[in-house]
Design a protein around this motif. Structure first.
Motif, PDB file in Angstrom:
ATOM      1  N   SER A   1     -11.113  11.783   8.577  1.00  0.00           N
ATOM      2  CA  SER A   1     -12.208  12.232   7.724  1.00  0.00           C
ATOM      3  C   SER A   1     -12.516  13.685   8.013  1.00  0.00           C
ATOM      4  O   SER A   1     -12.167  14.242   9.051  1.00  0.00           O
ATOM      5  CB  SER A   1     -13.448  11.372   7.933  1.00  0.00           C
ATOM      6  OG  SER A   1     -13.891  11.455   9.272  1.00  0.00           O
TER       7      SER A   1
ATOM      8  N   GLU B   1      -8.665  -4.282  10.365  1.00  0.00           N
ATOM      9  CA  GLU B   1      -9.769  -3.517   9.789  1.00  0.00           C
ATOM     10  C   GLU B   1     -10.350  -2.550  10.808  1.00  0.00           C
ATOM     11  O   GLU B   1     -10.679  -1.398  10.483  1.00  0.00           O
ATOM     12  CB  GLU B   1     -10.844  -4.465   9.276  1.00  0.00           C
ATOM     13  CG  GLU B   1     -11.995  -3.720   8.602  1.00  0.00           C
ATOM     14  CD  GLU B   1     -12.933  -4.658   7.869  1.00  0.00           C
ATOM     15  OE1 GLU B   1     -13.750  -4.157   7.078  1.00  0.00           O
ATOM     16  OE2 GLU B   1     -12.856  -5.875   8.086  1.00  0.00           O
TER      17      GLU B   1
ATOM     18  N   PHE C   1     -10.122   1.440  10.363  1.00  0.00           N
ATOM     19  CA  PHE C   1     -11.409   2.128  10.285  1.00  0.00           C
ATOM     20  C   PHE C   1     -11.445   3.316  11.244  1.00  0.00           C
ATOM     21  O   PHE C   1     -11.918   4.399  10.893  1.00  0.00           O
ATOM     22  CB  PHE C   1     -12.541   1.145  10.597  1.00  0.00           C
ATOM     23  CG  PHE C   1     -13.903   1.772  10.592  1.00  0.00           C
ATOM     24  CD1 PHE C   1     -14.536   2.096   9.400  1.00  0.00           C
ATOM     25  CD2 PHE C   1     -14.562   2.070  11.789  1.00  0.00           C
ATOM     26  CE1 PHE C   1     -15.789   2.685   9.398  1.00  0.00           C
ATOM     27  CE2 PHE C   1     -15.811   2.658  11.790  1.00  0.00           C
ATOM     28  CZ  PHE C   1     -16.427   2.954  10.592  1.00  0.00           C
TER      29      PHE C   1
ATOM     30  N   GLY D   1     -10.073   1.555   1.216  1.00  0.00           N
ATOM     31  CA  GLY D   1     -10.348   2.633   0.269  1.00  0.00           C
ATOM     32  C   GLY D   1     -10.781   3.913   0.965  1.00  0.00           C
ATOM     33  O   GLY D   1     -10.378   5.017   0.576  1.00  0.00           O
ATOM     34  N   GLU D   2     -11.592   3.771   2.011  1.00  0.00           N
ATOM     35  CA  GLU D   2     -12.035   4.952   2.752  1.00  0.00           C
ATOM     36  C   GLU D   2     -10.871   5.596   3.508  1.00  0.00           C
ATOM     37  O   GLU D   2     -10.791   6.828   3.608  1.00  0.00           O
ATOM     38  CB  GLU D   2     -13.143   4.559   3.723  1.00  0.00           C
ATOM     39  CG  GLU D   2     -14.447   4.194   3.031  1.00  0.00           C
ATOM     40  CD  GLU D   2     -15.458   3.591   3.991  1.00  0.00           C
ATOM     41  OE1 GLU D   2     -15.124   3.480   5.197  1.00  0.00           O
ATOM     42  OE2 GLU D   2     -16.556   3.235   3.542  1.00  0.00           O
TER      43      GLU D   2
ATOM     44  N   ARG E   1      -9.087  -1.167  -5.551  1.00  0.00           N
ATOM     45  CA  ARG E   1      -9.879  -0.148  -4.873  1.00  0.00           C
ATOM     46  C   ARG E   1      -9.071   1.111  -4.581  1.00  0.00           C
ATOM     47  O   ARG E   1      -9.615   2.222  -4.594  1.00  0.00           O
ATOM     48  CB  ARG E   1     -10.434  -0.725  -3.560  1.00  0.00           C
ATOM     49  CG  ARG E   1     -11.340   0.232  -2.788  1.00  0.00           C
ATOM     50  CD  ARG E   1     -12.579   0.579  -3.587  1.00  0.00           C
ATOM     51  NE  ARG E   1     -13.441   1.509  -2.913  1.00  0.00           N
ATOM     52  CZ  ARG E   1     -14.510   1.166  -2.195  1.00  0.00           C
ATOM     53  NH1 ARG E   1     -14.839  -0.113  -2.090  1.00  0.00           N
ATOM     54  NH2 ARG E   1     -15.257   2.058  -1.597  1.00  0.00           N
ATOM     55  N   VAL E   2      -7.788   0.983  -4.351  1.00  0.00           N
ATOM     56  CA  VAL E   2      -7.008   2.138  -3.903  1.00  0.00           C
ATOM     57  C   VAL E   2      -6.158   2.758  -4.999  1.00  0.00           C
ATOM     58  O   VAL E   2      -5.589   3.844  -4.792  1.00  0.00           O
ATOM     59  CB  VAL E   2      -6.091   1.736  -2.717  1.00  0.00           C
ATOM     60  CG1 VAL E   2      -6.918   1.197  -1.559  1.00  0.00           C
ATOM     61  CG2 VAL E   2      -5.040   0.728  -3.148  1.00  0.00           C
TER      62      VAL E   2
ATOM     63  N   ILE F   1      -8.162  -5.283  -3.198  1.00  0.00           N
ATOM     64  CA  ILE F   1      -7.751  -4.111  -2.418  1.00  0.00           C
ATOM     65  C   ILE F   1      -6.960  -3.150  -3.290  1.00  0.00           C
ATOM     66  O   ILE F   1      -7.173  -1.929  -3.265  1.00  0.00           O
ATOM     67  CB  ILE F   1      -6.920  -4.561  -1.198  1.00  0.00           C
ATOM     68  CG1 ILE F   1      -7.776  -5.398  -0.250  1.00  0.00           C
ATOM     69  CG2 ILE F   1      -6.345  -3.353  -0.468  1.00  0.00           C
ATOM     70  CD1 ILE F   1      -7.025  -5.940   0.950  1.00  0.00           C
TER      71      ILE F   1
ATOM     72  N   SER G   1     -11.572  -5.497   4.468  1.00  0.00           N
ATOM     73  CA  SER G   1     -12.524  -5.133   3.421  1.00  0.00           C
ATOM     74  C   SER G   1     -11.886  -4.081   2.507  1.00  0.00           C
ATOM     75  O   SER G   1     -11.317  -3.098   3.000  1.00  0.00           O
ATOM     76  CB  SER G   1     -13.802  -4.584   4.035  1.00  0.00           C
ATOM     77  OG  SER G   1     -14.605  -3.966   3.058  1.00  0.00           O
ATOM     78  N   PRO G   2     -11.956  -4.276   1.195  1.00  0.00           N
ATOM     79  CA  PRO G   2     -11.415  -3.242   0.294  1.00  0.00           C
ATOM     80  C   PRO G   2     -12.034  -1.870   0.527  1.00  0.00           C
ATOM     81  O   PRO G   2     -11.363  -0.845   0.368  1.00  0.00           O
ATOM     82  CB  PRO G   2     -11.742  -3.788  -1.097  1.00  0.00           C
ATOM     83  CG  PRO G   2     -11.850  -5.260  -0.921  1.00  0.00           C
ATOM     84  CD  PRO G   2     -12.438  -5.451   0.451  1.00  0.00           C
ATOM     85  N   ALA G   3     -13.315  -1.853   0.932  1.00  0.00           N
ATOM     86  CA  ALA G   3     -13.971  -0.568   1.166  1.00  0.00           C
ATOM     87  C   ALA G   3     -13.340   0.177   2.333  1.00  0.00           C
ATOM     88  O   ALA G   3     -13.174   1.399   2.294  1.00  0.00           O
ATOM     89  CB  ALA G   3     -15.457  -0.783   1.415  1.00  0.00           C
ATOM     90  N   THR G   4     -12.967  -0.558   3.393  1.00  0.00           N
ATOM     91  CA  THR G   4     -12.368   0.087   4.561  1.00  0.00           C
ATOM     92  C   THR G   4     -11.034   0.732   4.205  1.00  0.00           C
ATOM     93  O   THR G   4     -10.768   1.891   4.551  1.00  0.00           O
ATOM     94  CB  THR G   4     -12.161  -0.947   5.678  1.00  0.00           C
ATOM     95  OG1 THR G   4     -13.425  -1.505   6.040  1.00  0.00           O
ATOM     96  CG2 THR G   4     -11.530  -0.301   6.898  1.00  0.00           C
TER      97      THR G   4
END
Length: 527
Positions: A43, A32, A36, A80-81, A150-151, A147, A75-78
């Motif tokens: 980004s 992660e 990240f 996904g980002e 999310r993606v 996960i 984390s699914p959010a990580t």
């Protein structure tokens, strides 16, 4: 630890004799944390190391990583980002809302296609790992369902952006996008892209709503032109969702379709009209009539009839032909009594444009769609006979090329008109007969510029019109074997040109057998 060193460390981790991979050594940071940091690098506005090299190492990292290290504690959010950042890195460059096409865009788009191919390869490795993790959950690999949920929408948007031939794609990026979409559909347990978007049955919610949620922020009046791929993703996705699922998303798909169709560029107008046509075909009439949505669509389409582009006019007329019955049904339900209908308004404008139109492409488009309007109006076509007669006579006179699409369409229009408005035909017999005979003569004396099949189709269409005219005029149409009676069929404007009249008369005996055989066949079928 450097990313390349991390890849080497993960590759050294071989499977044990029992087939279970070893745990990564303590020196390897958590996945992660690594992902990240990579997401921050890609980004928007982030600088740092050359991204192409990092992207290559990231693909190798995902390919070499063990599923327990890659998804354990992830984390699914990580993730996904990270997918969103990579998607933005591979997207076509943003442009101003109404910026013209500038020189140098080709090289920029070529670089975009290469980036997209590299990003797609990373996504392919990621999906392969997610599928492998689902089969290894009994071996201690964490569940990856959240996960994947999310993606999947960002991965779909990436694939839809690069799957077709666009300025920012090449053969490699298209191939990667097609492979990615097929793998995504299979990973979600669906049988097709349509099933992935709409669900397996009407009660199951697919991913179309989530996809539209991501596209919504880019499909506003002020933003939809900045990303040149957005309109194509929307127009490629919309036809995948059909009846009865599309009605659930009407509020999401109708505004962007109207927005795209209202642009000043013809290619955008055509794209928007096709989206509107799909909505008209796949949303129940009751939903379209609610809040006057059908009227809004009708007025948007009607304004396009003043355009001069043949592809746009064709798309608009086809959409109107499917929309008009919905409007008429709503008018009847509301018990509105109007002297004319929306179909009358459209046909009146179309006939006005047809009279003065000289471009062959538009003449063909109008002539192809005109029979459908006559069929739609039925006996009410009598309201437009005066102008329709002028259009028919004018189009029968002009050859429009080897395929003769305009004249074939006008002959079909004349047949439909005679069938529906036959009581009004006897008074128009002289002018119609003159035009048909002149066209038969022109086709017969053609010096090889017209294919034989086209000649046969024109003669057959004209013969059918003559048969119908003969029946509705109680036998007033007669084909004589003698030049004197034949020449009498030609009205007075040609009387001063005796040689032409007699030449036509000599043609009539040759077409006599065809006409008699057609009359006999038509009579046998009728009885």
């Amino acid at each position: 630890m450097e990313l390349s060193g991390l890849v080497r460390a993960l590759r050294l981790e071989g499977p044990r004799d029992g087939g279970q991979p070893e745990q990564p050594p303590p020196a390897v940071p958590p996945a992660e944390q690594v992902l990240f940091q990579i997401g921050l690098l890609f980004s928007e506005g982030a600088g740092g190391a050359p991204k192409a090299g990092v992207l290559k190492d990231l693909g190798a990292l995902v390919e070499a990583a063990d599923c327990r290290w890659l998804f354990g504690g992830m984390s699914p959010a990580t993730l996904g980002e990270l997918v969103a950042a990579l998607n933005g890195y591979a997207a076509p460059p943003e442009q101003e809302q109404d910026a013209p096409d500038l020189p140098g865009k080709d090289s920029t788009y070529a670089a975009t296609a290469e980036r997209a191919a590299d990003v797609g390869s990373v996504f392919l490795h990621l999906l392969v790992k997610l599928e492998a993790a689902k089969t290894q959950e009994s071996l201690g690999v964490p569940m990856v369902g959240p996960i994947l949920c999310r993606v999947m929408e960002p991965l779909y948007i990436f694939a839809a952006t690069h799957i077709a031939e666009r300025p920012w794609t090449n053969a490699r990026s298209q191939s990667v996008a097609q492979e990615l979409l097929a793998l995504l559909v299979r990973a979600t347990g669906c049988g097709s892209v349509a099933e992935f978007l709409r669900g397996k049955n009407e009660d199951e919610e697919g991913r179309f709503g989530a996809v539209m949620g991501l596209l919504k922020q880019e499909l506003t009046k002020d933003t939809w032109k900045r990303n040149p791929a957005t309109k194509f993703v929307f127009s490629w996705t919309l036809p995948q969702v059909t009846r009865p699922w599309l009605s659930h998303y009407l509020e999401r798909v109708l505004p962007p379709s109207l927005l795209i169709s209202d642009d000043y560029r013809e290619e955008n107008k055509i794209l928007g009209v096709r989206c509107l046509h799909h909505i008209v075909l796949n949303v129940p009439a009751a939903d379209l009539c609610q809040f006057n949505r059908a009227q809004v669509v009708y007025h948007a389409l009607y304004n396009h009839l003043y355009s001069r582009g043949a592809p746009l006019i064709q798309a608009v007329l086809l959409c109107l032909l499917d929309l008009l019955p919905i409007l008429e049904r709503a008018q009847r339900q509301q018990k509105q009594t109007r002297p004319t209908t929306a179909c009358d308004e459209v046909l009146q404008l179309v006939l006005t444009h047809m009279e003065a139109e000289h471009r062959l492409a538009l003449r063909r488009v109008y002539a192809r769609t005109l029979p459908a309007f006559v069929q739609r109006l039925g006996i009410l076509i009598a309201r437009h006979l005066k102008r329709l007669e002028r259009v028919i006579l004018g189009y029968l006179e002009v050859c429009d090329g080897p395929e003769e699409e305009a004249r074939l369409g006008i002959l079909e229009t004349l047949q439909c008109t005679i069938e529906h408005a036959w009581p009004r035909m006897p008074c128009r017999l002289p002018v119609l007969l003159k035009a048909l005979l002149k066209m038969i003569w022109d086709v017969h004396t053609d010096q090889g510029s017209m294919p034989e099949l086209v000649k046969a189709a024109l003669l057959q269409g004209a013969t059918k019109c003559l048969i119908l005219l003969d029946r509705c005029s109680e036998g007033q149409v007669k084909v004589s074997r003698g030049p004197r009676t034949a020449s009498s069929l030609i009205p007075s404007p040609l009387e001063g040109r005796g040689s032409m009249v007699h030449a036509k008369a000599r043609l009539l005996p040759q077409s006599n057998s065809i006409l008699k055989a057609s009359v006999s066949t038509h009579h046998n079928i009728s009885t």
